[in-house]
Every structure is written in C-alpha cells, then in structure tokens.
Design a protein around this motif. Sequence first.
Motif, PDB file in Angstrom:
ATOM      1  N   ALA A  29       1.017  -1.198   0.009  1.00 45.16           N
ATOM      2  CA  ALA A  29       0.057   0.446  -0.156  1.00 45.16           C
ATOM      3  C   ALA A  29       1.044   1.219  -0.115  1.00 45.16           C
ATOM      4  N   SER A  30       1.714   1.304   0.654  1.00 43.81           N
ATOM      5  CA  SER A  30       2.877   2.312   0.550  1.00 43.81           C
ATOM      6  C   SER A  30       3.266   2.896  -0.595  1.00 43.81           C
ATOM      7  N   ALA A  31       3.718   1.255  -1.138  1.00 44.55           N
ATOM      8  CA  ALA A  31       4.731   1.656  -2.359  1.00 44.55           C
ATOM      9  C   ALA A  31       3.922   2.068  -3.610  1.00 44.55           C
ATOM     10  N   HIS A  32       2.573   1.426  -3.166  1.00 44.12           N
ATOM     11  CA  HIS A  32       1.270   1.877  -4.624  1.00 44.12           C
ATOM     12  C   HIS A  32       1.467   3.466  -4.693  1.00 44.12           C
ATOM     13  N   ALA A  33       1.409   4.273  -3.446  1.00 38.19           N
ATOM     14  CA  ALA A  33       0.813   5.317  -3.254  1.00 38.19           C
ATOM     15  C   ALA A  33       2.610   6.105  -3.071  1.00 38.19           C
ATOM     16  N   ARG A  34       2.930   5.654  -3.418  1.00 40.58           N
ATOM     17  CA  ARG A  34       4.348   6.174  -3.782  1.00 40.58           C
ATOM     18  C   ARG A  34       5.370   5.889  -5.326  1.00 40.58           C
ATOM     19  N   GLY A  35       4.571   5.124  -5.995  1.00 39.00           N
ATOM     20  CA  GLY A  35       4.379   5.575  -7.096  1.00 39.00           C
ATOM     21  C   GLY A  35       5.287   4.025  -7.875  1.00 39.00           C
ATOM     22  N   LEU A  36       5.912   3.482  -7.079  1.00 37.96           N
ATOM     23  CA  LEU A  36       6.699   2.050  -6.489  1.00 37.96           C
ATOM     24  C   LEU A  36       5.814   0.206  -6.938  1.00 37.96           C
ATOM     25  N   ALA A  37       6.189   0.021  -7.938  1.00 38.76           N
ATOM     26  CA  ALA A  37       5.421  -1.337  -8.336  1.00 38.76           C
ATOM     27  C   ALA A  37       6.060  -1.880  -7.000  1.00 38.76           C
ATOM     28  N   VAL A  38       5.290  -3.143  -7.352  1.00 39.06           N
ATOM     29  CA  VAL A  38       5.989  -4.353  -6.038  1.00 39.06           C
ATOM     30  C   VAL A  38       6.568  -5.885  -6.142  1.00 39.06           C
ATOM     31  N   HIS A  39       7.553  -6.083  -6.253  1.00 37.73           N
ATOM     32  CA  HIS A  39       8.260  -7.453  -6.704  1.00 37.73           C
ATOM     33  C   HIS A  39       8.762  -8.679  -5.436  1.00 37.73           C
ATOM     34  N   MET A  40       8.395  -9.273  -5.563  1.00 35.54           N
ATOM     35  CA  MET A  40       8.495 -10.202  -4.925  1.00 35.54           C
ATOM     36  C   MET A  40       9.433 -10.992  -4.786  1.00 35.54           C
ATOM     37  N   ASP A  41      11.202 -11.742  -4.514  1.00 41.61           N
ATOM     38  CA  ASP A  41      11.680 -12.646  -5.159  1.00 41.61           C
ATOM     39  C   ASP A  41      11.527 -13.356  -4.611  1.00 41.61           C
ATOM     40  N   GLY A  42      10.929 -14.727  -4.662  1.00 40.30           N
ATOM     41  CA  GLY A  42      10.533 -15.576  -3.992  1.00 40.30           C
ATOM     42  C   GLY A  42      11.690 -17.288  -4.140  1.00 40.30           C
ATOM     43  N   ALA A  43      12.448 -17.110  -4.647  1.00 39.13           N
ATOM     44  CA  ALA A  43      13.714 -18.122  -4.693  1.00 39.13           C
ATOM     45  C   ALA A  43      12.942 -19.201  -4.272  1.00 39.13           C
ATOM     46  N   ARG A  44      13.061 -19.068  -2.470  1.00 40.08           N
ATOM     47  CA  ARG A  44      12.277 -19.984  -1.271  1.00 40.08           C
ATOM     48  C   ARG A  44      10.766 -19.638  -1.331  1.00 40.08           C
ATOM     49  N   PHE A  45       9.810 -20.003  -2.553  1.00 37.22           N
ATOM     50  CA  PHE A  45       8.450 -19.184  -2.432  1.00 37.22           C
ATOM     51  C   PHE A  45       7.864 -20.389  -2.336  1.00 37.22           C
ATOM     52  N   ALA A  46       8.359 -21.777  -2.642  1.00 37.41           N
ATOM     53  CA  ALA A  46       7.367 -22.838  -2.055  1.00 37.41           C
ATOM     54  C   ALA A  46       7.838 -23.040  -0.409  1.00 37.41           C
ATOM     55  N   ASN A  47       8.666 -22.761   0.202  1.00 39.60           N
ATOM     56  CA  ASN A  47       9.001 -23.050   1.804  1.00 39.60           C
ATOM     57  C   ASN A  47       8.565 -22.532   2.498  1.00 39.60           C
ATOM     58  N   ALA A  48       8.198 -21.082   1.384  1.00 41.31           N
ATOM     59  CA  ALA A  48       7.286 -20.247   1.966  1.00 41.31           C
ATOM     60  C   ALA A  48       6.023 -20.320   2.471  1.00 41.31           C
ATOM     61  N   ALA A  49       5.080 -20.548   1.192  1.00 43.85           N
ATOM     62  CA  ALA A  49       3.716 -21.131   0.456  1.00 43.85           C
ATOM     63  C   ALA A  49       3.214 -21.887   1.669  1.00 43.85           C
ATOM     64  N   ALA A  50       4.594 -23.021   2.043  1.00 38.47           N
ATOM     65  CA  ALA A  50       4.405 -24.454   2.520  1.00 38.47           C
ATOM     66  C   ALA A  50       3.598 -24.053   4.318  1.00 38.47           C
ATOM     67  N   ALA A  51       4.494 -22.436   4.848  1.00 36.81           N
ATOM     68  CA  ALA A  51       5.115 -22.583   6.377  1.00 36.81           C
ATOM     69  C   ALA A  51       3.495 -21.692   6.798  1.00 36.81           C
ATOM     70  N   LEU A  52       2.833 -20.936   5.267  1.00 32.91           N
ATOM     71  CA  LEU A  52       2.046 -20.006   5.253  1.00 32.91           C
ATOM     72  C   LEU A  52       0.702 -21.216   4.768  1.00 32.91           C
ATOM     73  N   ALA A  53       0.740 -21.602   4.664  1.00 28.50           N
ATOM     74  CA  ALA A  53      -0.483 -22.735   3.719  1.00 28.50           C
ATOM     75  C   ALA A  53      -1.040 -23.371   5.575  1.00 28.50           C
ATOM     76  N   ALA A  54       0.358 -23.369   6.206  1.00 32.60           N
ATOM     77  CA  ALA A  54      -0.361 -24.295   7.614  1.00 32.60           C
ATOM     78  C   ALA A  54      -0.609 -22.733   8.389  1.00 32.60           C
ATOM     79  N   ARG A  55      -1.149 -22.048   8.758  1.00 31.53           N
ATOM     80  CA  ARG A  55      -2.147 -21.099   8.714  1.00 31.53           C
ATOM     81  C   ARG A  55      -2.932 -20.364   8.103  1.00 31.53           C
ATOM     82  N   GLY A  56      -3.235 -21.631   6.906  1.00 34.33           N
ATOM     83  CA  GLY A  56      -4.164 -21.073   6.479  1.00 34.33           C
ATOM     84  C   GLY A  56      -4.056 -19.941   5.238  1.00 34.33           C
TER      85      GLY A  56
END
Lengths: 350, 350, 350, 350
Positions: D163-190
């Motif tokens: 929200a802060s980025a878009h308000a200031r004209g920044l597009a948002v990139h996510m470096d998900g080199a370990r996206f699968a690990n993040a997704a698995a951990a977050l899936a456990a939280r629904g």
Amino acid sequence: MSAPNYSFASDNTAGLCPEAWAALAEANAGRAPSYGDDPWTAQAKKLFRDTFETDCEPFLVFNGTAANALALAALCRSPHTQILCHETSHVDVDECAAPEFFTGGAKVIPLPGPDGKLRPAEVERALLRGHGVHYPKPGALSLTQSTELGTLYTPDEIRALTASAHARGLAVHMDGARFANAAAALAARGVSPADFTWRAGVDALCFGGTKNGMLTTEAVVFFNRDLAREFEYRVKQGGQLASKMRFSSVQWVHLLRDGAWLRHGAHANAMARRLADGLRAFGLRLIQEPAVNGVFVEMTPAVYDAMTARGWHFYRFVGDHGYRLMCAWSTTPAEIDAFLADLKQVLAPA
Amino acid sequence: MSAPNYSFASDNTAGLCPEAWAALAEANAGRAPSYGDDPWTAQAKKLFRDTFETDCEPFLVFNGTAANALALAALCRSPHTQILCHETSHVDVDECAAPEFFTGGAKVIPLPGPDGKLRPAEVERALLRGHGVHYPKPGALSLTQSTELGTLYTPDEIRALTASAHARGLAVHMDGARFANAAAALAARGVSPADFTWRAGVDALCFGGTKNGMLTTEAVVFFNRDLAREFEYRVKQGGQLASKMRFSSVQWVHLLRDGAWLRHGAHANAMARRLADGLRAFGLRLIQEPAVNGVFVEMTPAVYDAMTARGWHFYRFVGDHGYRLMCAWSTTPAEIDAFLADLKQVLAPA
Amino acid sequence: MSAPNYSFASDNTAGLCPEAWAALAEANAGRAPSYGDDPWTAQAKKLFRDTFETDCEPFLVFNGTAANALALAALCRSPHTQILCHETSHVDVDECAAPEFFTGGAKVIPLPGPDGKLRPAEVERALLRGHGVHYPKPGALSLTQSTELGTLYTPDEIRALTASAHARGLAVHMDGARFANAAAALAARGVSPADFTWRAGVDALCFGGTKNGMLTTEAVVFFNRDLAREFEYRVKQGGQLASKMRFSSVQWVHLLRDGAWLRHGAHANAMARRLADGLRAFGLRLIQEPAVNGVFVEMTPAVYDAMTARGWHFYRFVGDHGYRLMCAWSTTPAEIDAFLADLKQVLAPA
Amino acid sequence: MSAPNYSFASDNTAGLCPEAWAALAEANAGRAPSYGDDPWTAQAKKLFRDTFETDCEPFLVFNGTAANALALAALCRSPHTQILCHETSHVDVDECAAPEFFTGGAKVIPLPGPDGKLRPAEVERALLRGHGVHYPKPGALSLTQSTELGTLYTPDEIRALTASAHARGLAVHMDGARFANAAAALAARGVSPADFTWRAGVDALCFGGTKNGMLTTEAVVFFNRDLAREFEYRVKQGGQLASKMRFSSVQWVHLLRDGAWLRHGAHANAMARRLADGLRAFGLRLIQEPAVNGVFVEMTPAVYDAMTARGWHFYRFVGDHGYRLMCAWSTTPAEIDAFLADLKQVLAPA
C-alpha cells in the motif's frame, strides 16, 4: 588568388549569430535560479508553443547527438526495439551509436531511399523482417528534415510515412538539426512549422539551435505529450541538464520571438542558391538542386585539391566526385563570390 | 501417406541425446557444490582443452543468444564499437538485439556475401564507413560456422578474414550453434576443431550444446585468454551462472570424452545428404549443396502447403520458393524416407 | 531592510566571470573548425598540462554530471563493477543514477565518514562485502574535493585513500566540481594542484568550469593515460562532444593562462570566511569551519523563513537546523554585509 | 565420526526431485515445437493460474538472478528509477549488479530492517531522499519471501508495504527463490499463495524452481498484467528464452499439478525445525526461530572448523559467530541426526 579562412565545411563552423550573442549578454546580468527555474526558460517554452501553434512540451539539451538519442529513447521506451532511419541519417552514421547507447540496446536499421528520403514502401518492407520476439519490436521511425542530402520532405510525404509508422506501432522522430532551413524553405511555399511536424504526424522533433547560430543548445519538442513523460529524468540522467539553463533558454527567446531563426535559415538557403547558380554556370553538375543550405556538386579530385590549396574548406561526401558545400547564417555573398572567382581560375584551361 | 509429427523445422525440436540423458542421471545422484565447484565442471574444462588442443578458457551459459551476446560484449569491451556480421547471421536477425543490449549499445552491422559467408573485401569496405569518433570503432567480427545457409568456411577463408579483422582492430567471434556439424564435416577433410578455430585466428567460439542434443547449455570458449578476463562476472551479471552447474558440465563430459558430439554431428549431416539426394532425384533444385545438416531447396508454395497438411513441419527461408529442412542428431533414415514418400505423392501428377 | 535578489543558493546561480565572457567574444570572431580542431582547444590542452605539471590527457564535456559519469565509466571499464563514494557525494545523491547509466549497470555504494570525507578503513570495510562473482568487482573510488560539506582532504589523506584503493584494484576518481576552491585553499598552504591530484594517486579528475564562472564546460583530466584510452568515443557516444568546441576551450584558455581560475576560487573562499565570521559573531553555530566557499550554519526554521521572506535564497542541508550558504566568484562583500545586516534584524529581540 | 559429503551449504546443492526427473523423461520422448509452442508450456501456464487463483501471466527463465533482474526491469520500465530492497536481499548483495544491468542503470537502494524484513516506515523514509530529477524516481520495491534470514512476512505486513509502495509510485516485486518454503509455512496457517501475493498487492513474483528441486527454471509471474507488456521481448533479448522450453515447462506441470512443490517446501521446513530443536537442545543460541528451511545459529569458529573438518559444509553468515544451515527437499532425518551426532562430539568437553 586570396586564401581567406572561409569555410563551407559545415554549418557549425560559424560563430554565434547577433541575436544569440545579445541573448547571452542579457542572461549574464546578475544571478538567476538554476536548472530552468528562471524567467527565460518559461518564456522560451511559451515561444515554442506559439511557434508550433500547439501545447507541445519542449526540453533543452546541449547538442544534437544527445537530442536525437534521448528523444529516440523516449519514443522507444525499451531496449528491445527497432529504430528505422535513412541510410544517410546522422543517427546511424554520425553519432557513434548514441541511439543504441541511450536506448540501452535498440537496433538502428538503415534503409535506402532516393534523394536522402525514406518512402513508406521501404518502411513497410523493413517491418517484414524478423519473426516475433526473435527480432526487436517496432520502436521509432526517424526522419531527417531537411535531409543529409539537402532535400526536403513535403508535408504529404511526411504524412504518408507517419501514417504507415503509426499503423505499425512506430513513434515518429524528426531530426531537425537544420529545421530552420527546412522551415524557411517551406514557409516560402506557405507551409508552417506546425504543418510539417505535428499536423503531419510527427511525435517529437529535435530542433537544432547550433546550426542556426546558437551556442550549445538544441530543443527536443514533444508534440505527443504522453511520450514526454519522465523525459526530464532522462535529460538529467543523460548528463544533459544545464545548471545555468538560462543561457540556453535566453537564446531561444531571442531567436524565436521575432522570427530571427527563420531569417537566418532563409539567408543560408539563399546563399546556397547563389552558390549553386554560380557552379551551374561553370558547367558543373549539381547532384541535388539545393532545397536548403547545402550544395552537392560534382568536381574532380584535382579541382578539389586546388581549391583546398587556396584555403577553402569543404568535404567530399558521395563517391569520389561528389562534394558538399554548406552555407550558414553567417555566409556572405562576398564569400560566395570569392569562392566562385577562385574556382573559375582553377577550372580555367591554361 | 502417414502423417506423423515428424519435424524438419529446426534442430532444436529434438530431445536430449542418450549421452546427455545418461549424464544428467549421473549428476543427479547426491549433492554437489554449486556454481561450478563440482568435479564435472573441472573435468569438462579439461575436455574442452583436449578437444581444442590448447589451453583455452571455457565457460558455460544457458543458451545461444546469451553465449553470443556475452562473448561479443567481452570482445568489444565497450559500447562505442562496431560488430560486423553476415546479413543472415543469428546475431543480427534472430536475437532481438541481444548483442546491442549486452554490449550496452554497440552497433551491429550486417554485411552481404554469397552463400551466407563473409569475405575480407566486404569487411574492409565496411570499415571505411564513418569518420573518427563520429562512428563506433571496430569491435568484433562475427562469423557463423556452419552458416545459416548450411555452408562452411574453409580454414583458409577463416584465416583470411581473421587476418583482415585483427589488422583493423576487430576481435573475432565464431557463432558455433552448429559447431558439431561443422566439425564433423571438416573432420572428413582432415581438418581438426583447432584448425578452423584458434589456428585460423578465432578469438572466442560459442560452441552449441542444444542443437547437439544437450539441455540448456552452450559453451563460450576463449582461445584468446586476455579477452576472457572478468568474463565470469559478465556471466553472473548477465543472469547466466547456473547454481546447479554440474548438470550442464556433466553433459559436456559425456559428449566430449569419446567423441559423441562429433558422431551426432556427422549423423545429422548424413541425414541431410540422404534427404538432399532424394529431393534432387525428384527434380527439385537445391539452393545450396548441403555441407552440414540443413537442406535448402526450392519448391512451390502449393507443394509446401500440401506437405504441411500431411503433418510435416519446416520453414520457408529464402524468397517465396526457398525452404529449409533441418536434420538433427535424432533424425532417422525412416523419417527421411517417409518424408520423401509423402513428397512423391504430392509431386505426382494426377 | 532591502530585499535584493541576492542568492546564496548555489555557486551555479552566478553568471559568467569577465574572463569567460571575454573568451567567448574572442572565439566568436569568425569561423573555426569544429569538434576540437581549432587553435584554442590545442592551447587549452597545453594549459591543463602546465597547470598540473604533467602530461595529462584533458577532455571537455558540457556539465558535471556527464563529466563524473563518463569518467567513472572509463575507470570501471565494465558494468560488473563497484563505485565507492561518500554518502553525501554528488555522484550518489544528485545525479539521477547517471553513473549507473553511463557504466551500463555498475553499483554505486555510498559509505559513511565524518566531515563529508571518506577514510581508508571505511573503504576497506566496504570491500569485504560480497563474495566472488556474486558481487561486482572493485571498479572505482570517487572522492569529492572540496567535499559536499565544504571540507578538504589533505594530500596525505588522499594518498592514504588512493594507496588503499589501488591495492584493491580500484581506480581513483576525483569529483572537482569545486576544484578551484579547493586548489585556492590548498595553495595558501603551499600545496599545488599536482600535489593533491596525481602526485597523491588520483587517476582522473573532473575539473569544474561552471562553478568557477564558465559556461557549459567541465574538464575530465586523466592523469593515468591508460584509462583515457577511447575516451573520445565515450564522449561522442555519450552526447558530450561539442561541435563548436572552441567556445568551451577558449574559456579554459582565458581562465587557466594567468591564474584567473584560482583567483576566483580564492575570492569565493574569502567571501565564505567573511560570512562565517559574521555568523559566528551573532552567536550562530557553524557546523563546519569553512575551508572553501560554503558556509554550513545552524539556525532555526523561523530565522530561515524570515530571511527567505526578505528575498534571500539558500537551502536547508542537514537535519532541520543546518543551512548551507554558498559563495561564488561573483559574491561581493556588500552582499555579505547586506545579508548580515538583514540577519541582525531578524535575530534581534523585539 | 563419519564424514559423509552431506551439505547444509545451500538449498541448491541438492539434485532434482523425483517429480522433476520424471517430467524431463516425459518431455524427452519425441520432438516438440520450440520456444514454448509445445503442449506442456500451455499446461504449465494454466497450472500457475490455478495455483494463484487468478489470471496471472507467467514466464519461464533459467535462473533466479535473471528472473529478478528482468522482473525489476519490467516493473521500473526505465533506467532513471530507484529499486528499494532490504540490505540483506539477494538482488542487492548476491547478483553482481544484475538489476542495475538489466534496467540499464537503476539505483538499487538497500534499507535496514529487523529480522531481514522491511517496514513501511523505512520505505517512506528512503523516499524522502533526493530532490526532483536530481535523484531517480520511485521504481520498484523488492520484497523477499521467505527472507534471507529465514523469516516470513505475514500477509498484513506485505499489504502494508505494498500500500505504501503503490501510493508512492513503486511497483512491488517479490523475490520468491524460496517461495515454496514460504507457501508451505503459510499454508499451515491457512494462508494461500494468492493471499500473500496478489491479494496482498504484489505486482510480480519470481517463483523459484531451482531450490524446489527443479533444473534450470524459474518463473516470473505477473499479477499486474499491464507490467507484463512486452516481457516476452525482454526475456528473449536478455538471453533467457529456452528453445527447448518444454523441458522447463514440463517440470512445473509435474510439480504444480498435485502440490508436490508444496510438499517439498514443507519437508525442507520440517527438517529445519528438527535441526533447530537439536541445536537448541545443545544449548546453542538460534539467531532466528526457523520459519522456513534455514537455520541460523551461533557457534564459535572453533566448533565450525571442527565440523568442517568432519566433512560438513555450511557457511558463516552474520558476524563472526552466526552460521547458516540450509535444508532442502532432499534433506533426510538421518542427515540431521548425523550432523547432530557429530556436533555433540565436537561440543563435548574432553
């Protein structure tokens, strides 16, 4: 007989025209805010809009190479693009790959065409080249007005080219290093600066100051304002933002406000015609009838060498016998006549 | 009669050769250090040196576009440079201006030449263009071996070009996307890989893995080691450094160690000759006698359409009647014969 | 009381010094060859060599951003490099990523340091960052002399930094936008321009003309001539080659030939001291004792607003209470005194 | 006691997971069209859309550096831009200035933040830097999920940053080199992949294949389809278009279609927890509680050296006592236990 340091080598060997000089003197009185926050810059912007009868967006940079390269970068917006231009164009042969550099890697594609001019068929044929992402996508079409061969596009010719370009996704750039000469020649036919730029579909114009008698200033004028977005950042990052911008702006104020720019263009054109008439009278063949301020004529290398030995300075341009003689705002009838007098002696049989 | 999904569209529609597949399986057993600190990478480097009989400096990257563009950037070393190449070359027409991008703005200049090959006179004529700093300085000459038209440079032809290039300050790049096909064809004449690369004056070679049956790997081999300086940084910054590099290196180990790369090249070449013989027997005109694995033949669009309708996949390449049929390591005599059988029916008068 | 349009905003709001103006007038008499083939350019080059007592290689460009960015590109030679600089340096915070652009992607790394100055320990700590090809290799160290905080490096400090830099493979750039002010201050201590540039290990200097009273000209002076190789191409491709170069060169001739550049620097420095003395006398705290032409002083925003309302123009620079007052070649004692008189009224209790 | 070649150095020292291997075998049967015109590429695109529950635009490239750099170039669209990221982020410290290179000169600005995570206040403070065109304009904010310190952003934290980025004209990139690990951990939280990417405001995601067990493939997934415009050209010009793309696509098909990617991520995370529990039991201090597959622990250099001598491979990461142990899809409980057994001996008092 005499060997003055007269030169027909280029229209940038001349000095500053009186209006430019007076302008610098005016700006030099006292301090002024830097980076364009001065009154002359605002005034110059208004004068560009008046001159072109439209709400265009002008920017000032230092030289023609930068003007062209930055404008093309703005029109292409990305490095995976094609820039189409005539094979004699300055952007291809005289700018050390500056367009490639400022775009970050666009492909500049030179195309043939008679009289130094592009034609829609040539542009369309070029766009058949390559397939899909394996070839850069259409970026910009660059037209030079007046051309490197001293010829002129008519508004209709420009309109045909820009229509073809826009239909294929190319933005249109006009290299106007000699825009004043072109505008003066076309004014005589009732064609206004607006008529052969934005009204004919040009998106951005590089309007030459240097060859019109100014010091270190060229204007990039965006008629398509969308394409001007962020251009001020390109100018700064490209090392083209003048801290003492008032010294650039003030020259445009003095040249644009009462038409001095057009008078200088018209004068240089008239000198070229005087020179061409003299050359023709000696039986030399003109490669092009001079439409603006350049005379392209055939002579033997021996004649060229003899003229050079007498102190005249000009360049071989096409093949072994084609020479270019450029007139400037400062060229005088006396210079022309002195040149012709020397040439008469050189050409005379023993 | 049958319409299998056989393809002569490109030599990169084939899958992995058995040696490459076995190689991947070998590397997949267990962990190994990343970024080239594995045993296969060291072994592959040694095998490149053995293959070329010299202490060359090889690097692995992912694809041919990157190999060519990074190598050219290393050879040019700066953006204010010219890259001369044949007008059919991949670096000019099939890489979306990647050489312009990776060099940061070099000018890629396509030159004509019969049979897809450059000649010294053409290179020398090109270097007359431009004057001083107004035109980019000589950077690199890019040769394609085998060429895009399926022809080959002889070692003498290469030597003449590299001598001319080096004398004018151009480093020499060889695009060897089909290097294996070229090497196999030349081996039959007693010419070794060394003979037509560094011994003939080539500074850096892009040695194609993909079209030789490998997965996502191409080698950039520097014979001129000075030009390899810092290349590892270019590879990394250019997004071409494999973390699991062993999977690239191991394929080279398996292909280079016992000459499988040459056998695959020779096989594809033989299939092209079989195909060409069949086409000639039908009275079709071959545009080039196939020196390697591509067959260039004239046929009518109607014949092409009929073959396409039967499921055969290949491309129009030159003009309206010139078609290209590429053979790969995996092409079988049965495929050739099936193609010819279908073509016979298409060509047969009712 | 009075509210003249006097300005302490920057040293580039001043106009042209008398010598620069006379120089322009001299060059404007008649025609001259373009692109540096004129007599003034040769003379200017000789004067640079005399000034620095060494066979340096000078080039002229239009502004400071271009001078710095092109010089850094020449020193780094490739995009996979680091540029280390002070966190207040112009190359990091005021040039819109021009160094990143002209190098084609180098990483500019700002480092802390007291008084606007870098120290060897900071440089060495920075170079520990990253591992192998995963981080760009050392490219250039950029020093600003005088600094953005109006301080000066001593020759010994510079020597320690350049020794450290060279030992780690960094070439050394000096941003001398205010080189004249630095040279004048150091001359008073018996230190020559040579002493704190090449004799102290600097490879290339950007010698500011604009802030010294000239129009649209900055010099890039290479002491390490190897690094100047091909720089003329960078200048051209970068859009920084003046066609009417004589107008730039002639200014350097007039400023360098009899030391006017140093006198202007010394004058601005003296004005800063006069101003600082006055401020101190009012009890205001100086953030830095002025070593050159900038005065950094603490005042309340209310005082600043009151001075602004009286027509004085200068900037907040550090935190909420740190203000910068810049003196120029054109600043007069009367201006200083008028400012102090107004400030006295503002500060006076009712 | 034993010294197997087990490694916790990185999650890219592992080989290919069984699904990836089976996928390659499937694609290797027969020929297929090149450059993505094969059936697996279409299928993979559909699976990305299913996985993210939105009509996203996915592209495949070869490695993580290229994925990040090309995505950032697409988000910034021009070189006169800022890229804000955490000071530990891969895009700043491990990619050899690839973002600077592929953008053509953007400024990458590292920001501090606890636990390897950025906070809105830090982003906003950074954007106060510079004034107008003298500093590059806001381009992109890069977030790493999971972070380089093995931590996770919650969807709320991401939403606040975007929200802060878009308000200031920044597009948002996510470096998900370990996206699968993040997704698995977050899936456990629904939390679904959509929840912490596009629903939280992410414009483009680099979805890592390599560290998830695949070979030479990473996905760039644009949720903001406007920003994907012309990305196929960037991929090609950037040397990242695979001719045999089916070998990349097929791996994604096999990993995405039944959730194998998530299972591998979850497994690596579980191994990290098992390792962390063991380390904690020995009294060692964990720098971060492992949220995903990296364990950051303090030990003495002497202990590290002793473990290295026993054949264990891992890296010092923070200061002198902070070490990183990475688990992968292939890490087994037996490896963890063998490591802990060796460590117990090393730690044991004589």
